[in-house]
Scaffold this motif. Structure first.
Motif, PDB file in Angstrom:
ATOM      1  N   VAL A   1       0.243  -1.080   0.129  1.00 34.01           N
ATOM      2  CA  VAL A   1       0.075   0.417   0.367  1.00 34.01           C
ATOM      3  C   VAL A   1       0.712   1.308  -0.142  1.00 34.01           C
ATOM      4  O   VAL A   1       0.626   2.420   0.102  1.00 34.01           O
ATOM      5  CB  VAL A   1      -1.208  -0.458   1.829  1.00 34.01           C
ATOM      6  CG1 VAL A   1      -2.054  -0.962   1.222  1.00 34.01           C
ATOM      7  CG2 VAL A   1      -0.255  -0.133   2.346  1.00 34.01           C
ATOM      8  N   ARG A   2       2.180   1.333  -0.169  1.00 30.62           N
ATOM      9  CA  ARG A   2       2.937   2.582  -0.197  1.00 30.62           C
ATOM     10  C   ARG A   2       2.760   2.912   0.552  1.00 30.62           C
ATOM     11  O   ARG A   2       3.164   3.741   0.527  1.00 30.62           O
ATOM     12  CB  ARG A   2       3.105   2.558  -1.779  1.00 30.62           C
ATOM     13  CG  ARG A   2       2.610   2.676  -2.818  1.00 30.62           C
ATOM     14  CD  ARG A   2       2.366   3.145  -4.248  1.00 30.62           C
ATOM     15  NE  ARG A   2       3.318   4.844  -4.167  1.00 30.62           N
ATOM     16  CZ  ARG A   2       4.316   4.684  -4.494  1.00 30.62           C
ATOM     17  NH1 ARG A   2       4.612   3.783  -4.989  1.00 30.62           N
ATOM     18  NH2 ARG A   2       4.662   5.303  -4.795  1.00 30.62           N
ATOM     19  N   GLY A   3       3.045   1.975   1.786  1.00 21.49           N
ATOM     20  CA  GLY A   3       3.113   2.814   3.148  1.00 21.49           C
ATOM     21  C   GLY A   3       4.501   3.233   3.907  1.00 21.49           C
ATOM     22  O   GLY A   3       4.801   2.755   5.098  1.00 21.49           O
TER      23      GLY A   3
ATOM     24  N   GLN B   1      -3.797  10.158   5.878  1.00 22.80           N
ATOM     25  CA  GLN B   1      -3.087   9.452   4.191  1.00 22.80           C
ATOM     26  C   GLN B   1      -2.788   8.023   4.815  1.00 22.80           C
ATOM     27  O   GLN B   1      -2.562   6.914   4.539  1.00 22.80           O
ATOM     28  CB  GLN B   1      -2.234   9.980   3.553  1.00 22.80           C
ATOM     29  CG  GLN B   1      -2.424  10.118   2.071  1.00 22.80           C
ATOM     30  CD  GLN B   1      -2.809  12.058   2.365  1.00 22.80           C
ATOM     31  OE1 GLN B   1      -2.663  12.459   3.521  1.00 22.80           O
ATOM     32  NE2 GLN B   1      -2.750  12.433   1.199  1.00 22.80           N
ATOM     33  N   GLN B   2      -1.629   8.980   6.114  1.00 22.84           N
ATOM     34  CA  GLN B   2      -1.156   7.486   7.174  1.00 22.84           C
ATOM     35  C   GLN B   2      -2.717   6.604   8.392  1.00 22.84           C
ATOM     36  O   GLN B   2      -2.347   5.474   7.888  1.00 22.84           O
ATOM     37  CB  GLN B   2      -0.668   8.192   7.972  1.00 22.84           C
ATOM     38  CG  GLN B   2       0.746   8.864   7.917  1.00 22.84           C
ATOM     39  CD  GLN B   2       1.208   9.077   9.147  1.00 22.84           C
ATOM     40  OE1 GLN B   2       1.116   9.981   9.714  1.00 22.84           O
ATOM     41  NE2 GLN B   2       2.731   8.759   9.150  1.00 22.84           N
ATOM     42  N   ARG B   3      -3.803   7.830   7.983  1.00 24.80           N
ATOM     43  CA  ARG B   3      -4.702   6.188   8.399  1.00 24.80           C
ATOM     44  C   ARG B   3      -4.887   5.575   7.548  1.00 24.80           C
ATOM     45  O   ARG B   3      -5.587   4.485   7.861  1.00 24.80           O
ATOM     46  CB  ARG B   3      -6.277   7.409   8.891  1.00 24.80           C
ATOM     47  CG  ARG B   3      -5.432   8.622  10.298  1.00 24.80           C
ATOM     48  CD  ARG B   3      -6.979   9.138  10.994  1.00 24.80           C
ATOM     49  NE  ARG B   3      -6.123  10.408  10.982  1.00 24.80           N
ATOM     50  CZ  ARG B   3      -7.047  11.814  10.833  1.00 24.80           C
ATOM     51  NH1 ARG B   3      -8.621  11.543  10.622  1.00 24.80           N
ATOM     52  NH2 ARG B   3      -6.616  12.813  11.660  1.00 24.80           N
TER      53      ARG B   3
ATOM     54  N   LEU C   1      -9.488   5.237  -1.736  1.00 28.67           N
ATOM     55  CA  LEU C   1      -7.936   5.617  -1.789  1.00 28.67           C
ATOM     56  C   LEU C   1      -8.613   7.057  -2.389  1.00 28.67           C
ATOM     57  O   LEU C   1      -7.915   7.806  -3.364  1.00 28.67           O
ATOM     58  CB  LEU C   1      -7.469   4.859  -3.841  1.00 28.67           C
ATOM     59  CG  LEU C   1      -7.134   3.650  -3.064  1.00 28.67           C
ATOM     60  CD1 LEU C   1      -7.013   2.452  -4.740  1.00 28.67           C
ATOM     61  CD2 LEU C   1      -6.048   3.286  -2.204  1.00 28.67           C
ATOM     62  N   SER C   2      -9.099   7.629  -2.242  1.00 30.56           N
ATOM     63  CA  SER C   2      -9.897   9.244  -1.922  1.00 30.56           C
ATOM     64  C   SER C   2      -9.055   9.664  -1.513  1.00 30.56           C
ATOM     65  O   SER C   2      -9.012  11.144  -2.287  1.00 30.56           O
ATOM     66  CB  SER C   2     -11.514   9.504  -1.788  1.00 30.56           C
ATOM     67  OG  SER C   2     -11.553   8.560  -0.732  1.00 30.56           O
ATOM     68  N   SER C   3      -8.371  10.007  -0.758  1.00 34.02           N
ATOM     69  CA  SER C   3      -7.063  10.860   0.457  1.00 34.02           C
ATOM     70  C   SER C   3      -5.608  10.669  -1.127  1.00 34.02           C
ATOM     71  O   SER C   3      -5.518  11.417  -0.191  1.00 34.02           O
ATOM     72  CB  SER C   3      -7.415  10.642   1.586  1.00 34.02           C
ATOM     73  OG  SER C   3      -7.919   9.494   1.927  1.00 34.02           O
ATOM     74  N   PHE C   4      -6.033   9.901  -1.546  1.00 32.22           N
ATOM     75  CA  PHE C   4      -4.437  10.196  -1.724  1.00 32.22           C
ATOM     76  C   PHE C   4      -4.668  10.989  -3.600  1.00 32.22           C
ATOM     77  O   PHE C   4      -5.876  10.882  -3.941  1.00 32.22           O
ATOM     78  CB  PHE C   4      -3.964   8.328  -2.386  1.00 32.22           C
ATOM     79  CG  PHE C   4      -3.805   7.759  -1.366  1.00 32.22           C
ATOM     80  CD1 PHE C   4      -4.968   6.505  -0.461  1.00 32.22           C
ATOM     81  CD2 PHE C   4      -2.573   8.117  -0.483  1.00 32.22           C
ATOM     82  CE1 PHE C   4      -4.445   6.366  -0.060  1.00 32.22           C
ATOM     83  CE2 PHE C   4      -2.625   7.838   0.422  1.00 32.22           C
ATOM     84  CZ  PHE C   4      -2.973   6.297   0.591  1.00 32.22           C
TER      85      PHE C   4
ATOM     86  N   MET D   1      -1.238   4.352  -8.113  1.00 37.92           N
ATOM     87  CA  MET D   1       0.162   3.113  -8.394  1.00 37.92           C
ATOM     88  C   MET D   1      -0.239   2.181  -6.736  1.00 37.92           C
ATOM     89  O   MET D   1      -0.142   0.468  -7.302  1.00 37.92           O
ATOM     90  CB  MET D   1       1.467   4.259  -7.868  1.00 37.92           C
ATOM     91  CG  MET D   1       2.426   4.570  -8.727  1.00 37.92           C
ATOM     92  SD  MET D   1       3.383   5.305  -8.388  1.00 37.92           S
ATOM     93  CE  MET D   1       3.492   7.281  -7.476  1.00 37.92           C
ATOM     94  N   ILE D   2      -0.780   2.286  -6.065  1.00 41.09           N
ATOM     95  CA  ILE D   2      -1.448   1.660  -4.492  1.00 41.09           C
ATOM     96  C   ILE D   2      -2.591   0.336  -5.530  1.00 41.09           C
ATOM     97  O   ILE D   2      -2.179  -0.625  -4.958  1.00 41.09           O
ATOM     98  CB  ILE D   2      -2.047   2.864  -3.443  1.00 41.09           C
ATOM     99  CG1 ILE D   2      -0.933   3.096  -3.389  1.00 41.09           C
ATOM    100  CG2 ILE D   2      -2.971   1.368  -2.457  1.00 41.09           C
ATOM    101  CD1 ILE D   2      -2.053   4.297  -1.919  1.00 41.09           C
ATOM    102  N   MET D   3      -3.328   0.875  -6.629  1.00 37.44           N
ATOM    103  CA  MET D   3      -4.390   0.128  -6.950  1.00 37.44           C
ATOM    104  C   MET D   3      -3.290  -1.321  -7.526  1.00 37.44           C
ATOM    105  O   MET D   3      -3.293  -2.152  -7.542  1.00 37.44           O
ATOM    106  CB  MET D   3      -5.139   1.276  -8.178  1.00 37.44           C
ATOM    107  CG  MET D   3      -6.143   0.151  -7.920  1.00 37.44           C
ATOM    108  SD  MET D   3      -7.558  -0.901  -7.283  1.00 37.44           S
ATOM    109  CE  MET D   3      -8.733   0.471  -7.568  1.00 37.44           C
ATOM    110  N   THR D   4      -2.092  -0.390  -8.403  1.00 38.90           N
ATOM    111  CA  THR D   4      -1.623  -1.861  -9.002  1.00 38.90           C
ATOM    112  C   THR D   4      -1.400  -2.837  -8.203  1.00 38.90           C
ATOM    113  O   THR D   4      -0.783  -4.270  -8.358  1.00 38.90           O
ATOM    114  CB  THR D   4      -0.598  -1.100 -10.404  1.00 38.90           C
ATOM    115  OG1 THR D   4      -0.823   0.387 -10.834  1.00 38.90           O
ATOM    116  CG2 THR D   4       0.006  -1.827 -11.507  1.00 38.90           C
TER     117      THR D   4
END
Lengths: 909, 171
Positions: free
Chosen positions: A530-532, A806-808, A830-833, A840-843
């Motif tokens: 999730v790119r976190g 976004q962190q949440r 993913l609306s907050s990104f 990219m997260i979706m991929t």
């Protein structure tokens, strides 16, 4: 849960109630005996009735049992007793009285304790049952429930009920028998007086409860108002940022004031009525003796009533008001508590609840069973059609997009699939099982619903991530010691769970992990998806090193310092960083930092306080730095005044010189100008000098570039550095941690510890390159999980308040990725990104969920090329189904059959 | 190099002809002085547009990565403003700038740049004029290139981008 209070109490505490009742009954004879003995002491011992006929001794403690005639009429002597003279007789009886009093006291103690324990156990059971009920609210009901109200109900409203659990059966039994006995005694003396007193008591018993009905009604009102007040206060506290932003706190205060006023009014009326009733009660109670004295005395004077009888009746009657009053009070309490109980249970009993988890979980549906939607129709609470008779088949595995404008059915369908809306018509099944009636356990094994609402709870980030995995049901283990046994017993008795929250709830097997060590790796993998990961790693690097380090970790961290420098040299990055060296001036750090050459713990040597600290000033003076620093400060002030002329005080362009306060400057400017003109620096006032020195200490040559740092200054600062360290009083040693190449600094961040220097100005993108190389070195030294752990240990705050939005959401997505469900439903998650980041997260998610199903709500503008199946919605209708084989090619496009019949409700709408 | 030196350099640029020295000093004070070694990338195509560069010395080259290979436009301009288009249009970098010799530049972050445009009208005009000048030069180059095209070549589409992102490693 039983709605009738008494049935509830009896069902769950039968045994205990009977035991206490036995105690009560057992204590009765002793009670009567202790009433009887004083009479004997006065009559026989002191007044000497048994010695009346000149006997010197009398018999005591002689007991015999005589059987009634139908059993033979024989008499058995149990003991002959002893012969005692008057004084010993007195003492003996008094001892007996003492013993009896002690026994009575002991009975009272035991009975009260048992009543109390009984009450508390029932209270625990009741509270847990209420909590379990809340946890089974359907999402529709949960949305309309205010958490503060529920808290108030479970915690406060049931408290008085707890006190009554013990009294419910025992008190009337106890007091009732007492009152009945006294009553029977009076009736035995004289029928007329007996009936008279009986009727007066009957009046009391009827009138008072009738008057109290109003009290009950008011009590009900008070309970509801109190609950609403708690709910509103909770809501206002939650929304306080919004209230402050719009400046409407006075409006909300007036609402709370009004509610408090209403509560006060109810209370006032309650008090008035309560005390009026009490007064009436007492009046009636006192009326009867009055009647006895007048009427009974009249009868006695007439010779129709024996004086002894009258005295006995009055004496017996004196024993009545106590129990009667207490009985009436008990009745009042009963009415109160029953109302409260019914209110609370009623509020928690919803028509429809979530299916409870079954004992044995049925097998999950097969992984390729499609999701079949037949005739799905969803109405909003106001009756608007949100999904209009939709039918579709979603094959698994696959990537499904629900496309449409915002607010159309594409927002509602994920909620139905994700069990957020359980009130729908039609059917949605997986492998034959209806989604709306699946239990939590069943559903969470197969699918996960993720929305933009992250639901973070207080605790660390790690706690929040691991929360998602605590679905194993640990086998209750044998209690190890007496305390554990005691806890378990209590839990069993009150139908509470017998497994402690500290047991191992993490479902390692379900996630394919072998134990806790693999957990960290799994968490890191989920964060990467999730790119976190970078974010957490960065947080970890910035977090304080702390004192509690394992020795091997500490050694590796120290080794990392030199290893990182080597790597920088290899990569040609060594020019980007300037390390701290004890006898060198670090040009990338401020003058103050060079002087201090350490990390300040606490406030005393913090950068803003440095110039004002007496010890620091003494060092500065000793090394003849006052002049040069003042000159530097002056030059800075002049430059700022010239360049920032006309800029507002809060203009972001001032950021680089933000430590020079505009207001302070305006005060001191005249002095500066005067000194300028006169060309004499010695004219400065001490406070101006301090200010200028404090500015100078923040000066960094490559950043401010005023060419004010020369060789001489450097030499003096280095000498001052040495003196500072040497002459620092021992008591202040705890305020600062000096830079030492051979030691770690617990008060500094991991990054500062490992970099051990400052990043040079004058290189673009230096930070990213340096941190990337440092991260690699840390990885190689096996310190990656240490840093990530530190990052995960950051507190999230209640509701995730301490994290960015976004962190949440990242934590929420990472939870889902940890579980790797068969079906993942993304409802605008993913609306907050930003759009590139979300893409990219979706991929990544698609990659991680290969072979499984992902259902995502997308808007029409998004690129839908990556999806296998696209369901298009317009308003409440499904307008198109596109199936693609490979990405990008469209195999079939089908329209759903035209909806021929329109239902009557729709026609009306 | 001190702020004073930088201001003197800036004053020599045609672009900043009408900007008063106090504002140039402000510009220098809110920027970072950065140095790029030969062959060091100043910014790469596809990077986020987070800063504007004012080159004080040195030469750089501009290259564009397309599906058919890398196109280089060799350019030697001093006093050039780099990267302002990406910042103003809120787009990622359209081309890659690489230093040919040692390049010394002032790096101004996006927010301070936009703020400075608001604060100083002359600076605002200077930037606009520079953009205008670049457009006129590009028009010239375009005309010369079109001259070289064979007759009958279809017209070029300004909205079509031929830049292709360089393959990135996802993390």
């Amino acid at each position: 849960m039983a709605v009738n209070f008494f049935r509830y109490v009896w069902r769950h505490s039968r045994r205990e109630q009977l035991i206490v009742l036995l105690y009560v009954v057992a204590s009765l004879p002793f009670y009567w005996w202790s009433l009887d003995v004083p009479k004997r002491i006065v009559n026989e011992a002191i007044q000497g009735s048994v010695f009346a006929h000149g006997e010197a001794t009398a018999r005591l403690f002689d007991y015999s049992i005589s059987l009634p005639s139908f059993l033979g009429g024989r008499t058995y002597d149990l003991s002959d007793g002893v012969m005692l003279q008057q004084v010993p007789y007195l003492f003996a009886l008094s001892m007996v009285f003492l013993v009896l009093t002690l026994i009575n006291g002991w009975f009272k103690y035991v009975i009260n304790i048992r009543k109390g324990i009984l009450g508390e156990r029932m209270l625990r059971r009741l509270r847990f049952e209420l909590f379990a009920l809340v946890m089974r609210f359907r999402p529709e009901d949960a949305r309309t429930t205010k958490s503060a109200e529920v808290t108030s109900m479970i915690k406060d409203e049931v408290e008085p009920i707890g006190g009554f659990f013990g009294e419910a059966f025992i008190t009337p039994a106890f007091l009732g028998t007492q009152a009945l006995t006294a009553m029977a005694f009076i009736l035995a003396q004289n029928m007329w007086l007996g009936t008279l007193s009986l009727s007066l008591i009957a009046v009391q018993g009827v009138v008072i409860p009738y008057l109290r009905r109003e009290q009950i009604r008011l009590g009900r009102m008070r309970q509801i108002e109190s609950r609403i007040l708690a709910g509103r206060i909770g809501e206002m506290v939650e929304a306080s940022p919004m209230l402050h932003a719009f400046g409407i706190t006075r409006f909300t205060s007036s609402e709370i004031g009004k509610r408090l006023g209403t509560l006060f009014d109810i209370r006032l009326r309650l008090y008035r009525r309560k005390f009026a009733v009490k007064y009436l009660n007492n009046l009636l109670a006192q009326l009867t003796p009055f009647i006895f004295y007048t009427l009974g005395g009249y009868l006695a004077l007439q010779g129709r009533l024996d004086i002894g009888q009258l005295v006995a009746v009055i004496a017996a009657y004196r024993d009545l008001p106590g129990p009667i009053k207490e009985l009436i009070d008990w009745d009042q309490q009963r009415a109160d508590v029953t109302v409260k109980y019914e209110q609370v249970v009623g509020a928690f009993a919803k028509e429809l609840m979530l299916t409870p988890d079954p004992e044995t979980v049925p097998a999950p549906p097969p992984p390729d069973a499609p999701i079949t939607i037949v005739g799905l129709r969803v109405l909003s609470t106001r009756g608007l059609v949100q999904i209009d008779r939709m039918s579709a088949v979603i094959d698994r595995p696959g990537r499904v997009a629900l496309a449409g404008p915002s607010g159309s059915a594409r927002d509602i369908l994920p909620k139905v699939l994700g069990r957020q809306i359980t009130d729908y018509q039609g059917s949605v099944t997986i492998g034959g099982r209806e989604i709306g009636t699946m239990s939590d356990r069943e559903a969470s094994a197969v699918m996960l619903y993720v929305s933009g609402e992250p639901y973070i709870m207080s605790g660390t980030i790690r706690d929040n991530l691991c929360l998602a995995m605590r679905r194993a049901v640990p086998v209750p283990e044998e209690p190890k010691d007496s305390i554990a046994r005691y806890w378990r017993e209590e839990a069993l008795q009150t139908d509470n769970p017998i497994v402690s929250p500290e047991a191992e709830w993490i479902d390692y097997a379900g996630l394919g992990l072998s134990g806790a060590d693999e957990l960290n790796t799994a968490i890191i993998a989920a964060l990467r998806i999730v790119r976190g990961y970078d974010d957490i790693f960065r947080v970890g690097l910035s977090s304080q090193l702390g004192d509690d380090l394992d020795l091997p970790v500490a050694e590796r961290l120290l080794a990392a310092r030199s290893a990182i420098l080597e790597r920088y040299t290899q990569l040609g990055l060594s020019g980007y960083v300037e390390t701290f060296q004890p006898d060198h001036f670090n040009t990338s750090a401020s003058i103050g930092e060079n002087l201090l050459f350490g990390v300040s713990i606490g406030r005393r040597f913090a950068p803003e306080n440095l110039a004002h600290d007496p010890f620091v000033r003494s060092i500065i003076a000793a090394e003849a730095l006052v002049g040069p620093l003042t000159a530097i400060g002056l030059k800075m002030v002049e430059t700022v005044a010239e360049a920032f002329q006309g800029l507002a005080a809060d203009n972001p362009l001032r950021e680089r010189y933000s430590f020079i306060d505009e207001a302070e400057l305006n005060e001191l400017w005249p002095q500066v100008q005067v000194a300028w003109q006169r060309g004499q620096r010695r004219q400065f006032s001490p406070e101006l000098r301090d200010k200028l020195i404090s500015y100078a200490l923040m000066y960094v040559e490559p950043r401010h570039r005023l060419n004010l740092v020369d060789e001489q200054l450097i030499a003096r600062v280095l000498r001052a550095r040495a003196s500072f360290r040497e002459f620092l009083p021992a008591k202040d040693a705890g305020e600062i941690e000096f830079y030492d190449t051979a030691r770690l600094m617990p008060a500094a961040s991991i990054r500062d510890n490992v970099l051990f220097g400052r990043i040079r100005y004058g290189k673009a993108h230096a930070r990213e390159k340096l941190l990337a190389a440092a991260t690699q070195v840390l990885d190689e030294l096996g310190l990656e999980s240490f840093v990530v752990s530190k990052g995960l240990d950051q507190e999230a705050g209640p509701g995730g308040r301490l994290l960015s939005p976004q962190q949440r959401v990242t934590v929420q997505l990472a939870r889902a990725m940890l579980r790797r469900p068969d079906i993942l439903i993304l409802d605008d998650a993913l609306s907050s990104f930003g759009s590139t980041e979300a893409h990219m997260i979706m991929t990544n998610i698609f990659e991680a969920m290969a072979g499984k199903t992902v259902i995502a709500a997308q808007s029409n503008d998004d690129d839908l090329g990556a999806f296998d199946l696209v369901l298009s919605f317009e308003g409440a209708k499904l307008i198109g189904t596109e199936r693609r084989g490979m990405r990008g090619t469209e195999e079939q496009r089908s329209e759903p059959p035209a909806v021929a019949e329109r239902s009557p409700e729709e026609a009306v709408k | 190099m001190t702020i004073e030196d930088e201001v003197r350099s800036l004053q020599k640029f045609r672009m900043f002809k009408n900007v008063e020295s106090a504002k140039l000093k402000l510009l220098a004070m809110i920027s970072d002085r950065v140095v790029f070694q030969p062959d060091e990338v100043i910014y790469a195509q596809g990077d986020p547009s987070d800063a504007v560069y004012i080159v004080l010395e040195g030469q750089f080259k501009v290259s564009l990565n397309t599906a058919n290979g890398v196109i280089d436009f060799a350019e030697h301009v001093r006093g050039a403003l780099l990267g302002e288009a990406g910042v103003l249009c809120d787009e990622s970098r359209m081309a890659t700038i690489t230093a040919e010799t040692t390049v010394v530049a002032l790096r101004l972050d996006r927010e301070p740049f936009l703020q400075l445009l608001k604060e100083s009208e002359p600076f605002n005009h200077a930037v606009m004029r520079e953009l205008g000048r670049q457009i006129m030069e590009l028009n010239n180059i375009c005309a010369q290139l079109v001259q070289r095209l064979p007759k009958g070549t279809p017209a070029v589409d300004a909205g079509r981008r031929i830049g292709v992102p360089v393959a990135e490693t996802a993390h």
